[in-house]
Design a protein around this motif. Sequence first.
Motif, short mmCIF file in Angstrom:
data_model
loop_
_atom_site.label_atom_id
_atom_site.label_comp_id
_atom_site.label_asym_id
_atom_site.label_seq_id
_atom_site.Cartn_x
_atom_site.Cartn_y
_atom_site.Cartn_z
N GLY A 134 0.81 -1.20 0.00
CA GLY A 134 0.00 0.00 0.00
C GLY A 134 0.85 1.25 0.00
O GLY A 134 2.08 1.21 -0.07
N GLY A 135 0.18 2.39 0.12
CA GLY A 135 0.85 3.67 0.01
C GLY A 135 1.86 3.95 1.10
O GLY A 135 2.96 4.46 0.84
N SER A 136 1.52 3.66 2.35
CA SER A 136 2.46 3.89 3.45
C SER A 136 3.72 3.06 3.25
O SER A 136 4.84 3.52 3.49
CB SER A 136 1.81 3.58 4.79
OG SER A 136 0.77 4.49 5.09
N ASP A 137 3.54 1.81 2.83
CA ASP A 137 4.69 0.95 2.51
C ASP A 137 5.54 1.57 1.40
O ASP A 137 6.77 1.53 1.43
CB ASP A 137 4.22 -0.43 2.01
CG ASP A 137 3.64 -1.30 3.11
OD1 ASP A 137 3.73 -0.92 4.28
OD2 ASP A 137 3.11 -2.37 2.77
N ALA A 138 4.87 2.08 0.38
CA ALA A 138 5.59 2.62 -0.78
C ALA A 138 6.43 3.83 -0.39
O ALA A 138 7.57 3.99 -0.87
CB ALA A 138 4.60 3.00 -1.88
N VAL A 139 5.89 4.68 0.48
CA VAL A 139 6.65 5.83 0.95
C VAL A 139 7.83 5.38 1.81
O VAL A 139 8.95 5.87 1.66
CB VAL A 139 5.74 6.80 1.73
CG1 VAL A 139 6.57 7.86 2.46
CG2 VAL A 139 4.74 7.47 0.79
N GLU A 140 7.57 4.44 2.72
CA GLU A 140 8.65 3.94 3.57
C GLU A 140 9.78 3.35 2.73
O GLU A 140 10.97 3.57 3.00
CB GLU A 140 8.10 2.87 4.52
CG GLU A 140 8.95 2.60 5.74
CD GLU A 140 8.79 3.65 6.82
OE1 GLU A 140 9.47 3.53 7.85
OE2 GLU A 140 7.99 4.61 6.64
N HIS B 198 3.33 4.98 8.54
CA HIS B 198 4.51 4.35 9.13
C HIS B 198 5.36 5.43 9.79
O HIS B 198 5.17 6.62 9.56
CB HIS B 198 5.31 3.62 8.07
CG HIS B 198 4.59 2.44 7.47
ND1 HIS B 198 3.47 1.89 8.03
CD2 HIS B 198 4.83 1.71 6.34
CE1 HIS B 198 3.06 0.87 7.30
NE2 HIS B 198 3.87 0.74 6.26
N PHE B 199 6.33 5.04 10.60
CA PHE B 199 7.09 6.04 11.33
C PHE B 199 7.85 6.99 10.40
O PHE B 199 7.96 8.18 10.68
CB PHE B 199 8.04 5.37 12.34
CG PHE B 199 7.43 5.25 13.70
CD1 PHE B 199 7.53 6.30 14.61
CD2 PHE B 199 6.74 4.12 14.08
CE1 PHE B 199 6.95 6.22 15.87
CE2 PHE B 199 6.15 4.02 15.34
CZ PHE B 199 6.26 5.08 16.25
N GLY B 200 8.37 6.47 9.30
CA GLY B 200 9.03 7.35 8.35
C GLY B 200 8.06 8.34 7.73
O GLY B 200 8.30 9.55 7.72
N GLY B 201 6.94 7.82 7.22
CA GLY B 201 5.95 8.69 6.60
C GLY B 201 5.35 9.68 7.58
O GLY B 201 5.14 10.85 7.25
N PHE C 79 -1.57 14.27 12.23
CA PHE C 79 -1.17 12.90 11.91
C PHE C 79 0.11 12.47 12.63
O PHE C 79 0.58 11.37 12.43
CB PHE C 79 -0.96 12.75 10.40
CG PHE C 79 -2.20 13.01 9.59
CD1 PHE C 79 -3.29 12.15 9.67
CD2 PHE C 79 -2.28 14.12 8.76
CE1 PHE C 79 -4.44 12.39 8.92
CE2 PHE C 79 -3.43 14.36 8.02
CZ PHE C 79 -4.51 13.50 8.10
N ARG C 80 0.67 13.35 13.46
CA ARG C 80 1.96 13.08 14.07
C ARG C 80 1.93 13.06 15.59
O ARG C 80 2.64 12.26 16.21
CB ARG C 80 2.98 14.16 13.65
CG ARG C 80 3.17 14.33 12.19
CD ARG C 80 3.78 15.70 11.86
NE ARG C 80 4.89 16.04 12.72
CZ ARG C 80 6.09 16.36 12.27
NH1 ARG C 80 6.33 16.37 10.97
NH2 ARG C 80 7.05 16.69 13.09
N SER C 81 1.16 13.98 16.18
CA SER C 81 1.34 14.30 17.60
C SER C 81 1.14 13.10 18.52
O SER C 81 1.82 12.98 19.55
CB SER C 81 0.40 15.45 17.99
OG SER C 81 -0.95 15.10 17.75
N ALA C 82 0.22 12.20 18.20
CA ALA C 82 -0.07 11.06 19.08
C ALA C 82 1.07 10.05 19.11
O ALA C 82 1.11 9.19 20.01
CB ALA C 82 -1.36 10.37 18.66
N PRO D 136 7.92 10.89 20.05
CA PRO D 136 8.87 11.44 19.07
C PRO D 136 9.02 10.54 17.85
O PRO D 136 8.95 9.32 17.95
CB PRO D 136 10.18 11.52 19.86
CG PRO D 136 10.06 10.44 20.88
CD PRO D 136 8.60 10.38 21.24
N LEU D 137 9.27 11.19 16.73
CA LEU D 137 9.38 10.48 15.46
C LEU D 137 10.82 10.52 14.94
O LEU D 137 11.75 10.77 15.70
CB LEU D 137 8.40 11.10 14.46
CG LEU D 137 6.92 10.98 14.86
CD1 LEU D 137 6.06 11.81 13.93
CD2 LEU D 137 6.46 9.54 14.85
N LEU D 138 10.98 10.26 13.67
CA LEU D 138 12.30 10.18 13.06
C LEU D 138 12.99 11.55 13.11
O LEU D 138 12.41 12.54 12.68
CB LEU D 138 12.15 9.72 11.62
CG LEU D 138 13.37 9.31 10.83
CD1 LEU D 138 13.94 8.00 11.37
CD2 LEU D 138 13.00 9.14 9.35
#
Length: 461
Positions: free
Chosen positions: A126-132, A164-167, A176-179, A182-184
């Motif tokens: 799917g799309g999240s996989d493709a971006v990762e 995904h964490f990268g996306g 789409f991030r705050s919850a 910390p991210l990448l």
Amino acid sequence: MSTTSLDASTQSPIDIRSANAQHMYHPMIDPKAVQAAPPLIIDRGEGVHVYDIDGKRYLDTVASLWNVNVGHNRPEVINAIKAQLDKLAYYSTFQNTSNPPAIELSARLMRMFAPEKMNKVFFSSGGSDAVETALKLARQYWKLNGQPDRHQFISLKWGYHGVHFGGASINGNPMFRSAYEPLLPGCHLAETPYTYRNPWNETDPAQLAQLCLDQLAQLIEQVGAHHIAALVAEPVQGAGGVIVPHDSYWPGLRQLLDQHGILLISDEIVTGFGRIGAMCGARAWGVAPDIMAMAKGINSGYVPLGATLINERVASAWNQPGVPAALMHGYTYSGHALACAAANANLDIVASEDLPGNASRVGAYLQDKLQELSHYAHVGEVRGKGMMAAVELVTDKASKAMLLPPSPYIQTLVGTARDAGAIIRVQGNRLILSPPLVFTRENVDEALRVLHLAFTAAEKV
């Protein structure tokens, strides 16, 4: 239809209505809200319409989730899936095994995107996989080329690149991030050419495009080009509110990145395969990316599938003699036979029915008709390109303050449309329209009839 099914584990009946929202988490919503208002249960589809379990018909103005581009229940795609299922549903493509549909699809995609000089494809689910995958390949590319310090990313404010964490780390909307922070680390946001809302209050699209490019140049200088692997952007931002850049923006972006040797990753999850009138969104702006992340329209959602395409320049890094270059990345369902068979049939339809052309022609009619909504008091702006459009909802036109859920206005808008026979989607303060690419002018007229009813009712709240 019967709303009772049999639980295989207990052999006891399950009532679909009472079980709705009881055990399944739904994406992008508070579970408590789903409990309070159980989801509409869609039972079947036909063309640009879907039907609930009571048989009520709805116009699908969002192609389910930007993705059922060829329409629901297309026999060509279903028959291709059945034929493949009779031979092989699935076998791994890890290391040195493969299957005919995946091989055929890989060759088809290279022909389809030859103008962009695409050379290799990596399949996913799917799309999240493709971006990762795109992010990982960009980092590995620089390592293989002896520049391991190039591992950071730039993306645009309001952009959306999956879950995904990268996306999520490069998503440009805090919602789409705050919850999950910390991210990448090492992810930077640049201004996006959003004429309705930008820090300069610039309403001229060409001037705004240049301001955004100037700010991006400053950001590159601040971070250091030798630290940046790639910039990731959508040709037209989707979930961020259908933000359409000026014609000069993407060519200027490509030129700026080339000056600094930075890769361009085009997130084509929504725009790929025709939605804005070209086979890929970057092509609509006359630009060839280095990497493209694709999904949704690749097989219209019939079986989950994602694809990450890389051009000759990027692919060459894995061809260097004597340089170990294993792709230590992959998904169980990479190159899934059913998904690829569905994609091959789907892309036959995209080509034979010229769906990019239809998206351009009927999309122009859609964009023109949607301007009729501008006179409503809580419509701040109507914008879009091809078969993607947004109606921005505001508390009043002067302040541009966002009209956000759980506003009774939005509840009435969505509810009235549903009662009148259409499914519409509100993301934040934006009503998003992304119909199947087989939409006709008559379908547009049907959508506008419902939207006028919905807005008229909402304005009375």
